[in-house]
Design a protein around this motif. Structure first.
Motif, PDB file in Angstrom:
ATOM      1  N   ASN A 178       4.458 -13.698  11.533  1.00  0.00           N
ATOM      2  CA  ASN A 178       3.996 -14.559  10.442  1.00  0.00           C
ATOM      3  C   ASN A 178       5.095 -14.662   9.389  1.00  0.00           C
ATOM      4  O   ASN A 178       5.294 -13.736   8.603  1.00  0.00           O
ATOM      5  N   PRO A 179       5.833 -15.778   9.363  1.00  0.00           N
ATOM      6  CA  PRO A 179       6.969 -15.860   8.445  1.00  0.00           C
ATOM      7  C   PRO A 179       6.545 -15.899   6.977  1.00  0.00           C
ATOM      8  O   PRO A 179       7.369 -15.682   6.083  1.00  0.00           O
ATOM      9  N   ASN A 180       5.255 -16.173   6.721  1.00  0.00           N
ATOM     10  CA  ASN A 180       4.800 -16.316   5.336  1.00  0.00           C
ATOM     11  C   ASN A 180       4.108 -15.069   4.801  1.00  0.00           C
ATOM     12  O   ASN A 180       3.429 -15.140   3.765  1.00  0.00           O
ATOM     13  N   ALA A 181       4.218 -13.952   5.510  1.00  0.00           N
ATOM     14  CA  ALA A 181       3.531 -12.744   5.032  1.00  0.00           C
ATOM     15  C   ALA A 181       4.311 -11.509   5.445  1.00  0.00           C
ATOM     16  O   ALA A 181       5.009 -11.511   6.465  1.00  0.00           O
ATOM     17  N   CYS A 182       4.209 -10.454   4.641  1.00  0.00           N
ATOM     18  CA  CYS A 182       4.845  -9.181   5.003  1.00  0.00           C
ATOM     19  C   CYS A 182       4.074  -8.041   4.341  1.00  0.00           C
ATOM     20  O   CYS A 182       3.192  -8.276   3.500  1.00  0.00           O
ATOM     21  N   ALA A 183       4.408  -6.828   4.735  1.00  0.00           N
ATOM     22  CA  ALA A 183       3.753  -5.643   4.166  1.00  0.00           C
ATOM     23  C   ALA A 183       4.823  -4.651   3.758  1.00  0.00           C
ATOM     24  O   ALA A 183       5.766  -4.404   4.512  1.00  0.00           O
ATOM     25  N   ILE A 184       4.687  -4.094   2.548  1.00  0.00           N
ATOM     26  CA  ILE A 184       5.660  -3.097   2.095  1.00  0.00           C
ATOM     27  C   ILE A 184       4.918  -1.847   1.620  1.00  0.00           C
ATOM     28  O   ILE A 184       3.760  -1.923   1.206  1.00  0.00           O
ATOM     29  N   ILE A 216       0.853  -6.472  12.618  1.00  0.00           N
ATOM     30  CA  ILE A 216       0.088  -7.714  12.813  1.00  0.00           C
ATOM     31  C   ILE A 216       0.774  -8.926  12.170  1.00  0.00           C
ATOM     32  O   ILE A 216       0.443 -10.052  12.492  1.00  0.00           O
ATOM     33  N   LEU A 217       1.744  -8.662  11.281  1.00  0.00           N
ATOM     34  CA  LEU A 217       2.411  -9.786  10.595  1.00  0.00           C
ATOM     35  C   LEU A 217       3.774 -10.132  11.202  1.00  0.00           C
ATOM     36  O   LEU A 217       4.469 -11.002  10.692  1.00  0.00           O
ATOM     37  N   ALA A 218       4.109  -9.450  12.302  1.00  0.00           N
ATOM     38  CA  ALA A 218       5.465  -9.610  12.859  1.00  0.00           C
ATOM     39  C   ALA A 218       5.809 -11.071  13.113  1.00  0.00           C
ATOM     40  O   ALA A 218       6.956 -11.481  12.934  1.00  0.00           O
ATOM     41  N   ASP A 241       0.865  -1.192   0.000  1.00  0.00           N
ATOM     42  CA  ASP A 241       0.000   0.000   0.000  1.00  0.00           C
ATOM     43  C   ASP A 241       0.892   1.229   0.000  1.00  0.00           C
ATOM     44  O   ASP A 241       2.036   1.187   0.454  1.00  0.00           O
ATOM     45  N   VAL A 242       0.328   2.312  -0.517  1.00  0.00           N
ATOM     46  CA  VAL A 242       1.074   3.570  -0.574  1.00  0.00           C
ATOM     47  C   VAL A 242       0.903   4.343   0.740  1.00  0.00           C
ATOM     48  O   VAL A 242       1.653   5.273   1.018  1.00  0.00           O
ATOM     49  N   ASP A 243      -0.056   3.920   1.531  1.00  0.00           N
ATOM     50  CA  ASP A 243      -0.401   4.661   2.746  1.00  0.00           C
ATOM     51  C   ASP A 243       0.400   4.137   3.941  1.00  0.00           C
ATOM     52  O   ASP A 243       0.343   2.953   4.263  1.00  0.00           O
ATOM     53  N   PRO A 244       1.142   5.040   4.629  1.00  0.00           N
ATOM     54  CA  PRO A 244       1.994   4.575   5.734  1.00  0.00           C
ATOM     55  C   PRO A 244       1.213   3.945   6.883  1.00  0.00           C
ATOM     56  O   PRO A 244       1.720   3.035   7.545  1.00  0.00           O
ATOM     57  N   VAL A 245      -0.010   4.403   7.125  1.00  0.00           N
ATOM     58  CA  VAL A 245      -0.787   3.825   8.235  1.00  0.00           C
ATOM     59  C   VAL A 245      -1.123   2.366   7.917  1.00  0.00           C
ATOM     60  O   VAL A 245      -0.975   1.467   8.756  1.00  0.00           O
ATOM     61  N   ALA A 246      -1.555   2.124   6.668  1.00  0.00           N
ATOM     62  CA  ALA A 246      -1.900   0.755   6.256  1.00  0.00           C
ATOM     63  C   ALA A 246      -0.679  -0.154   6.393  1.00  0.00           C
ATOM     64  O   ALA A 246      -0.770  -1.277   6.901  1.00  0.00           O
ATOM     65  N   VAL A 247       0.489   0.349   5.974  1.00  0.00           N
ATOM     66  CA  VAL A 247       1.685  -0.499   5.960  1.00  0.00           C
ATOM     67  C   VAL A 247       2.185  -0.764   7.381  1.00  0.00           C
ATOM     68  O   VAL A 247       2.478  -1.908   7.740  1.00  0.00           O
ATOM     69  N   SER A 248       2.239   0.273   8.225  1.00  0.00           N
ATOM     70  CA  SER A 248       2.793   0.036   9.572  1.00  0.00           C
ATOM     71  C   SER A 248       1.856  -0.871  10.368  1.00  0.00           C
ATOM     72  O   SER A 248       2.311  -1.747  11.104  1.00  0.00           O
ATOM     73  N   HIS A 249       0.562  -0.724  10.182  1.00  0.00           N
ATOM     74  CA  HIS A 249      -0.365  -1.592  10.908  1.00  0.00           C
ATOM     75  C   HIS A 249      -0.223  -3.031  10.390  1.00  0.00           C
ATOM     76  O   HIS A 249      -0.211  -3.983  11.168  1.00  0.00           O
ATOM     77  N   GLY A 250      -0.067  -3.165   9.068  1.00  0.00           N
ATOM     78  CA  GLY A 250       0.137  -4.493   8.480  1.00  0.00           C
ATOM     79  C   GLY A 250       1.401  -5.132   9.036  1.00  0.00           C
ATOM     80  O   GLY A 250       1.404  -6.300   9.435  1.00  0.00           O
ATOM     81  N   GLN A 251       2.481  -4.342   9.093  1.00  0.00           N
ATOM     82  CA  GLN A 251       3.757  -4.903   9.578  1.00  0.00           C
ATOM     83  C   GLN A 251       3.625  -5.363  11.030  1.00  0.00           C
ATOM     84  O   GLN A 251       4.160  -6.387  11.413  1.00  0.00           O
TER      85      GLN A 251
END
Ligand SMILES: C[S@@+](CC[C@H](N)C(=O)[O-])C[C@H]1O[C@@H](n2cnc3c(N)ncnc32)[C@H](O)[C@@H]1O
Length: 266
Positions: free
Chosen positions: A121-127, A117-119, A105-115
């Motif tokens: 989860n070895p099979n997922a990440c957010a950029i 909740i995925l901390a 996502d281009v939005d920093p809020v979406a990305v930091s929240h994603g990162q």
């Protein structure tokens, strides 16, 4: 205005933002007064807007389940939004614990929240990246560490292409993703539909959107179909989101302001 801890200093919380407006529409808490006011103005013009948002999110969950059932184990969710109920990794990994997901996502809020909740989860990440620069996403080291582009992948562009104006050549952007993914991959989209006779209120909301970082460019079903060039359209074709493989016995009210389509790369 107080800034909560979850919002980075670079985020302008005085201007409405698509990720946070959508979060509010879905009943989330990562939004500000300016986003809520924007949504309420838009709801005057489209009284069904909250239902549209929920119907779109329900389509996202169904299409991810459908793709998982079709054997897809890799997902690139572009314009993924602020994580909320039924995130892609939750739906896919329920059926296939080995499913791998990259959120973009281009939005920093979406990305930091994603990162956050995925901390674990070895099979997922957010950029954080802009979908209009596919080479940056496809060549990103975090994408390469989670997704093998020589194997089929589902690229999800759900409720985001209408934030890409014609001047940015959305069909060419989609073609770049298409050409980078393996045969047997899928593209799943949903897209806001142009109203042939918009009301004055709807025109006003469109003007309001022009003042946000993501002006809205709805399109006709024909224009949306043209964006899927080079993919084999999966049944039932381009249909309102509520009509794309609805749950059996679903009595969901049809929402025709946003259509869904899935294409398979031959
Ligand atoms: C309406 S939300 C959709 C979220 C999710 N895909 C869904 O359908 O539930 C649109 C998201 O697209 C993101 N977005 C808009 N333009 C973008 C761009 N050029 N590149 C990446 N993300 C973008 C926004 O930040 C927002 O989070």
């Amino acid at each position: 205005m107080d800034r909560p801890g979850w919002v980075a200093d670079e985020v302008d919380i005085t201007v409405p933002n698509a990720a946070r407006i959508y979060d509010f529409a879905l009943g989330g808490f990562h939004n500000f007064e300016v986003d809520r006011q924007f949504f309420e103005a838009a709801e005057q013009a489209w009284p069904n807007l909250r239902l549209v948002a929920h119907a779109n999110r329900a389509y996202l969950r169904r299409v991810v389940q459908w793709l998982t059932d079709a054997g897809i184990r890799q997902f690139l969710d572009v314009g993924s939004g602020i994580p909320t109920l039924g995130n892609v990794h939750e739906v896919a990994q329920r059926t296939a614990p080995d499913a791998r997901v990259v959120y973009v996502d281009v939005d920093p809020v979406a990305v930091s929240h994603g990162q956050s909740i995925l901390a674990d989860n070895p099979n997922a990440c957010a950029i954080r990246a802009d979908l209009r620069r596919p080479e940056e996403i496809l060549g990103h080291p975090d994408v390469a560490s989670v997704i093998d582009l020589t194997q089929p992948v589902a690229v999800l562009l759900i409720a985001v292409l209408h934030f890409v104006p014609d001047d940015d050549r959305p069909a060419e952007i989609i073609a770049s993703y298409r050409d980078a993914i393996a045969s047997g991959s899928y593209l799943a989209i949903s897209h806001g539909v142009t109203d042939p006779a918009p009301s004055d209120e709807q025109e006003r909301v469109r003007d309001l959107y022009r003042r946000t970082p993501t002006p809205i460019s709805t399109r006709t079903p024909e224009e949306i179909a043209a964006m899927l060039d080079g993919f084999d359209l999966v049944e039932p074709g381009i249909v309102p989101v509520t009509e794309w493989h609805p749950e059996p016995g679903s009595d969901e009210e049809p929402q025709r302001d946003i259509v869904a389509a899935v294409g398979r790369r031959p």
